[in-house]
Design a protein around this motif. Sequence first.
Motif, PDB file in Angstrom:
ATOM      1  N   UNK A  31      18.066  -7.524 -34.326  1.00  0.00           N
ATOM      2  CA  UNK A  31      18.290  -6.828 -35.599  1.00  0.00           C
ATOM      3  C   UNK A  31      19.596  -7.268 -36.268  1.00  0.00           C
ATOM      4  N   UNK A  32      20.523  -7.756 -35.463  1.00  0.00           N
ATOM      5  CA  UNK A  32      21.846  -8.097 -35.997  1.00  0.00           C
ATOM      6  C   UNK A  32      21.856  -9.533 -36.540  1.00  0.00           C
ATOM      7  N   UNK A  36      24.619 -11.310 -29.117  1.00  0.00           N
ATOM      8  CA  UNK A  36      25.620 -10.904 -28.119  1.00  0.00           C
ATOM      9  C   UNK A  36      26.835 -10.164 -28.646  1.00  0.00           C
ATOM     10  N   UNK A  37      26.632  -9.287 -29.607  1.00  0.00           N
ATOM     11  CA  UNK A  37      27.817  -8.626 -30.185  1.00  0.00           C
ATOM     12  C   UNK A  37      28.518  -7.707 -29.192  1.00  0.00           C
ATOM     13  N   UNK A  38      27.737  -6.991 -28.393  1.00  0.00           N
ATOM     14  CA  UNK A  38      28.392  -6.101 -27.412  1.00  0.00           C
ATOM     15  C   UNK A  38      29.033  -6.923 -26.302  1.00  0.00           C
ATOM     16  N   UNK A  39      28.405  -8.013 -25.954  1.00  0.00           N
ATOM     17  CA  UNK A  39      28.950  -8.929 -24.942  1.00  0.00           C
ATOM     18  C   UNK A  39      30.327  -9.440 -25.422  1.00  0.00           C
ATOM     19  N   UNK A  40      30.396  -9.788 -26.688  1.00  0.00           N
ATOM     20  CA  UNK A  40      31.682 -10.255 -27.239  1.00  0.00           C
ATOM     21  C   UNK A  40      32.714  -9.138 -27.199  1.00  0.00           C
ATOM     22  N   UNK A 161      18.983  -2.792 -25.086  1.00  0.00           N
ATOM     23  CA  UNK A 161      20.266  -2.145 -24.795  1.00  0.00           C
ATOM     24  C   UNK A 161      20.174  -0.623 -24.793  1.00  0.00           C
ATOM     25  N   UNK A 162      21.334   0.020 -24.630  1.00  0.00           N
ATOM     26  CA  UNK A 162      21.402   1.482 -24.605  1.00  0.00           C
ATOM     27  C   UNK A 162      21.733   2.021 -25.985  1.00  0.00           C
ATOM     28  N   UNK A 163      22.638   2.998 -26.027  1.00  0.00           N
ATOM     29  CA  UNK A 163      22.929   3.612 -27.333  1.00  0.00           C
ATOM     30  C   UNK A 163      24.427   3.778 -27.574  1.00  0.00           C
ATOM     31  N   UNK A 164      25.254   3.099 -26.761  1.00  0.00           N
ATOM     32  CA  UNK A 164      26.690   3.220 -27.035  1.00  0.00           C
ATOM     33  C   UNK A 164      27.093   2.158 -28.064  1.00  0.00           C
ATOM     34  N   UNK A 165      28.147   2.412 -28.770  1.00  0.00           N
ATOM     35  CA  UNK A 165      28.647   1.483 -29.806  1.00  0.00           C
ATOM     36  C   UNK A 165      27.510   0.963 -30.695  1.00  0.00           C
ATOM     37  N   UNK A 166      26.768   1.861 -31.375  1.00  0.00           N
ATOM     38  CA  UNK A 166      25.583   1.426 -32.126  1.00  0.00           C
ATOM     39  C   UNK A 166      25.898   0.397 -33.216  1.00  0.00           C
ATOM     40  N   UNK A 168      27.276  -2.225 -32.891  1.00  0.00           N
ATOM     41  CA  UNK A 168      27.110  -3.571 -32.331  1.00  0.00           C
ATOM     42  C   UNK A 168      25.624  -3.924 -32.168  1.00  0.00           C
ATOM     43  N   UNK A 169      24.745  -3.022 -32.541  1.00  0.00           N
ATOM     44  CA  UNK A 169      23.310  -3.354 -32.565  1.00  0.00           C
ATOM     45  C   UNK A 169      22.418  -2.444 -31.743  1.00  0.00           C
ATOM     46  N   UNK A 170      22.877  -2.021 -30.561  1.00  0.00           N
ATOM     47  CA  UNK A 170      21.975  -1.216 -29.718  1.00  0.00           C
ATOM     48  C   UNK A 170      22.147   0.254 -30.100  1.00  0.00           C
TER      49      UNK A 170
END
Length: 408
Positions: A31-32, A36-40, A161-166, A168-170
Amino acid sequence: MDAAIIGAGPAGLMAAEVLAQGGASVTVFDAMPSAGRKFLMAGRGGLNLTHSEPLPQFLARYREATSRLDPAITAFPPQCLREWSEALGQPTFVGTSGRVFPQAFKASPLLRAWLRRLNASGVRFEFRHRWQGWDDDGRLMFRAPQGERVVEARTVVLALGGASWPRLGSDGLWTETLAARGVFVSPLRSANCGFTVAWSDVFRSRFEGQPLKGAAWSFGPQTIRGEAMVTRSGLEGGAIYALSADLREAVVTSGEAILHVALRPGLDVKQLAARLSAPRGKQSLSNVLRKAAQLSPVGAGLLQEAAIAAGASLSSLSPERLATLINAVPIKLTGTAPIARAISSAGGIVFDELDADFMIRRLPGVFAAGEMLDWEAPTGGYLLQACFATGVAAGRGALHWLAQHAAS
Ligand SMILES: Cc1cc2nc3c(=O)[nH]c(=O)nc-3n(C[C@H](O)[C@H](O)[C@H](O)COP(=O)(O)OP(=O)(O)OC[C@H]3O[C@@H](n4cnc5c(N)ncnc54)[C@H](O)[C@@H]3O)c2cc1C
């Protein structure tokens, strides 16, 4: 295409790699606008990839999900992840705490090299594609910049992914899509998160943003040495995250949890009481706490908060009682911080919905991996290790499915 991977985080990219290496034609959707935005974001803290402790100890970190994750992590253990990172030009090292990091101490060079390798092996990427579910013909539906798009794939790996730091995409919206197909998803909840505390106005205005260092934090049988930070609405930080799974369950069940903090864990109560018994002269109590017990102002403030909550006055306590309190200050936690601010989430697709290949039984040909599965773990590299390992397992499962259901 043979395989559609939805979600370009560590789990999805790993599944894509396994499928491409196995000869499948693979497209990764996200969607982003990039992968890998959360990975970054994880890389901002040094990118704790995995942990060096022995495997049985490592596996126990996954609590109730240990036996469910064991086969995937045993098949792709921390050593394999380290070798994989090194093969991408990012050798790793073991930090003093046993945590494993890439030498570059960040995620961007690793992700860049990985995406280059995936592109070279023929993996295609479709960004700004938000997955919406399936149409009546079983095709994947996406909302894309050019409008609605339907895609046919022989197999699918969901790695949303889960739902933290939405941001970043998840965002966890996939839970409704899967629930509508009869897949049981345990509600997503904050994990590795802060907690709310009803600080007094005085304490909050004076100590918000201040760290409590060198303390030992206890809940039930667990004690964690480490740091926590006073926030406007409560407490957060490594030591609190480490206890967060049990604290969260207690808050959910009883509406509150009593956390205890030892402010001078290196001294026993007798030693502390002896220091506090020395004649005070004209010194104020806060001076005595600072000099004799070497408490920081925020530590002394915390004692004061506990005394107020108990309807007592600190100055009326005997040296023994004061010493006991210093090494067991009760803090009442009344709620968890919002999931959007948590490092990770608990909950997700329950393992009974999956077969041994990580295929969702009710959705033949659809596999799932990463944080969207129902497991949780503390920080320390356990989160990424499980995402990578389940990505490998789902990728292998999808390859197996392709082989068994050869295109006619
Ligand atoms: C601040 C921070 C620091 C962290 N540090 C560490 C660390 O040092 N070590 C560690 O082990 N873990 C760390 N983590 C946790 C780790 O980053 C995550 O557990 C991991 O990224 C999860 O991987 P995943 O592939 O399952 O999901 P994600 O990385 O969340 O990827 C899911 C992808 O799916 C996409 N997506 C979601 N819904 C849709 C949809 N409907 N359609 C299309 N695409 C969709 C998202 O855009 C996203 O790209 C950290 C997390 C945070 C927030």
